[in-house]
Motif scaffolding. Structure first.
Motif, PDB file in Angstrom:
ATOM      1  N   ALA A  14      48.520  49.066  42.765  1.00 46.45           N
ATOM      2  CA  ALA A  14      47.284  48.569  42.154  1.00 46.45           C
ATOM      3  C   ALA A  14      47.202  49.061  40.725  1.00 46.45           C
ATOM      4  O   ALA A  14      47.607  50.184  40.420  1.00 46.45           O
ATOM      5  CB  ALA A  14      46.062  49.045  42.940  1.00 46.45           C
ATOM      6  N   VAL A  16      44.335  49.753  37.914  1.00 46.34           N
ATOM      7  CA  VAL A  16      42.906  50.056  37.939  1.00 46.34           C
ATOM      8  C   VAL A  16      42.486  50.488  36.542  1.00 46.34           C
ATOM      9  O   VAL A  16      43.216  51.214  35.872  1.00 46.34           O
ATOM     10  CB  VAL A  16      42.613  51.196  38.947  1.00 46.34           C
ATOM     11  CG1 VAL A  16      41.132  51.503  39.019  1.00 46.34           C
ATOM     12  CG2 VAL A  16      43.180  50.877  40.319  1.00 46.34           C
ATOM     13  N   GLU A 107      42.865  47.087  51.654  1.00 47.64           N
ATOM     14  CA  GLU A 107      41.431  47.254  51.919  1.00 47.64           C
ATOM     15  C   GLU A 107      41.031  48.727  51.863  1.00 47.64           C
ATOM     16  O   GLU A 107      39.985  49.074  51.306  1.00 47.64           O
ATOM     17  CB  GLU A 107      41.066  46.656  53.274  1.00 47.64           C
ATOM     18  CG  GLU A 107      41.115  45.141  53.287  1.00 47.64           C
ATOM     19  CD  GLU A 107      41.009  44.549  54.688  1.00 47.64           C
ATOM     20  OE1 GLU A 107      41.018  45.296  55.697  1.00 47.64           O
ATOM     21  OE2 GLU A 107      40.939  43.304  54.770  1.00 47.64           O
ATOM     22  N   VAL A 110      41.167  49.871  48.095  1.00 47.86           N
ATOM     23  CA  VAL A 110      40.067  49.306  47.304  1.00 47.86           C
ATOM     24  C   VAL A 110      38.731  49.927  47.702  1.00 47.86           C
ATOM     25  O   VAL A 110      37.922  50.265  46.840  1.00 47.86           O
ATOM     26  CB  VAL A 110      40.043  47.771  47.419  1.00 47.86           C
ATOM     27  CG1 VAL A 110      38.759  47.195  46.849  1.00 47.86           C
ATOM     28  CG2 VAL A 110      41.258  47.180  46.703  1.00 47.86           C
ATOM     29  N   SER A 111      38.489  50.100  48.995  1.00 44.73           N
ATOM     30  CA  SER A 111      37.198  50.665  49.409  1.00 44.73           C
ATOM     31  C   SER A 111      37.026  52.088  48.882  1.00 44.73           C
ATOM     32  O   SER A 111      35.936  52.473  48.461  1.00 44.73           O
ATOM     33  CB  SER A 111      37.022  50.606  50.929  1.00 44.73           C
ATOM     34  OG  SER A 111      37.887  51.516  51.570  1.00 44.73           O
ATOM     35  N   ARG A 114      36.368  51.966  45.046  1.00 45.62           N
ATOM     36  CA  ARG A 114      34.993  51.544  44.738  1.00 45.62           C
ATOM     37  C   ARG A 114      33.968  52.594  45.148  1.00 45.62           C
ATOM     38  O   ARG A 114      32.929  52.734  44.505  1.00 45.62           O
ATOM     39  CB  ARG A 114      34.698  50.213  45.412  1.00 45.62           C
ATOM     40  CG  ARG A 114      35.432  49.085  44.745  1.00 45.62           C
ATOM     41  CD  ARG A 114      34.988  47.741  45.239  1.00 45.62           C
ATOM     42  NE  ARG A 114      35.643  46.701  44.459  1.00 45.62           N
ATOM     43  CZ  ARG A 114      36.082  45.567  44.965  1.00 45.62           C
ATOM     44  NH1 ARG A 114      35.911  45.304  46.244  1.00 45.62           N
ATOM     45  NH2 ARG A 114      36.676  44.692  44.191  1.00 45.62           N
ATOM     46  N   ILE A 122      39.963  46.342  39.568  1.00 48.44           N
ATOM     47  CA  ILE A 122      41.117  46.605  40.428  1.00 48.44           C
ATOM     48  C   ILE A 122      41.904  45.320  40.663  1.00 48.44           C
ATOM     49  O   ILE A 122      41.330  44.291  41.007  1.00 48.44           O
ATOM     50  CB  ILE A 122      40.670  47.134  41.809  1.00 48.44           C
ATOM     51  CG1 ILE A 122      39.727  48.321  41.673  1.00 48.44           C
ATOM     52  CG2 ILE A 122      41.877  47.466  42.682  1.00 48.44           C
ATOM     53  CD1 ILE A 122      38.949  48.631  42.945  1.00 48.44           C
ATOM     54  N   VAL A 124      45.263  44.441  43.075  1.00 47.24           N
ATOM     55  CA  VAL A 124      46.225  44.966  44.045  1.00 47.24           C
ATOM     56  C   VAL A 124      47.414  44.015  44.089  1.00 47.24           C
ATOM     57  O   VAL A 124      47.254  42.815  44.223  1.00 47.24           O
ATOM     58  CB  VAL A 124      45.590  45.093  45.455  1.00 47.24           C
ATOM     59  CG1 VAL A 124      46.619  45.598  46.456  1.00 47.24           C
ATOM     60  CG2 VAL A 124      44.382  46.011  45.419  1.00 47.24           C
TER      61      VAL A 124
END
Length: 152
Positions: A14, A16, A107, A110-111, A114, A122, A124
């Protein structure tokens, strides 16, 4: 997953970028380390049976943080740390684990990004395979196939 797929790593990367409210170096080092720790622990809790590695390289101005995790308990090691105040940053994160689908790994990543880094952008990427619905190759290298994993 079939039993053979258990031995194929789920590898994602990812990019970012974001900003922090003029955070001192020690707090920024801790914040990014906490994020990486939670990614590892959440992957294990979701069923990953081995962490290949989870690594983040973060830049802020001329300053640099390099951290990684290779253990199930999420122990974060640092090779380089911030020494100055962190405002805007850019980061590359890669995650290689076994026993989870790439989508699930994305997932989890990312969670946690955040949750811990409120103001982030972001993207991915899948390092191997693809997300093309017509392709069944788990190790696809076709450059024409979609490599971005959308996570919302």
């Amino acid at each position: 997953m079939t039993s053979d797929e258990d031995f194929i790593p789920s590898a994602i990367a990812a990019t970012v970028s974001g900003s922090l409210p003029s955070m001192n170096a020690e707090d920024a080092n801790s914040l990014f380390s906490e994020m990486l720790h939670h990614v590892a622990v959440d992957c294990v809790n979701a069923g990953s049976w081995m962490i290949g590695h989870i690594k983040a390289n973060v830049r802020s101005g001329d300053d640099f943080l390099s951290i990684s995790v290779t253990t199930d308990n999420g122990n974060v090691r640092s090779r380089a740390a911030f020494t100055e105040i962190v405002n805007n940053y850019s980061m590359t994160v890669n995650v290689i684990v076994y026993g989870l689908e790439r989508k699930k790994v994305a997932e989890i990543l990312v969670s946690n990004l955040r949750k811990i880094l409120a103001d982030v952008d972001i993207t991915v990427h899948s390092q191997v395979g693809c997300e093309d619905p017509g392709c069944g190759d788990p190790l696809c290298q076709d450059e024409n196939h979609k490599r971005i994993i959308p996570v919302e």
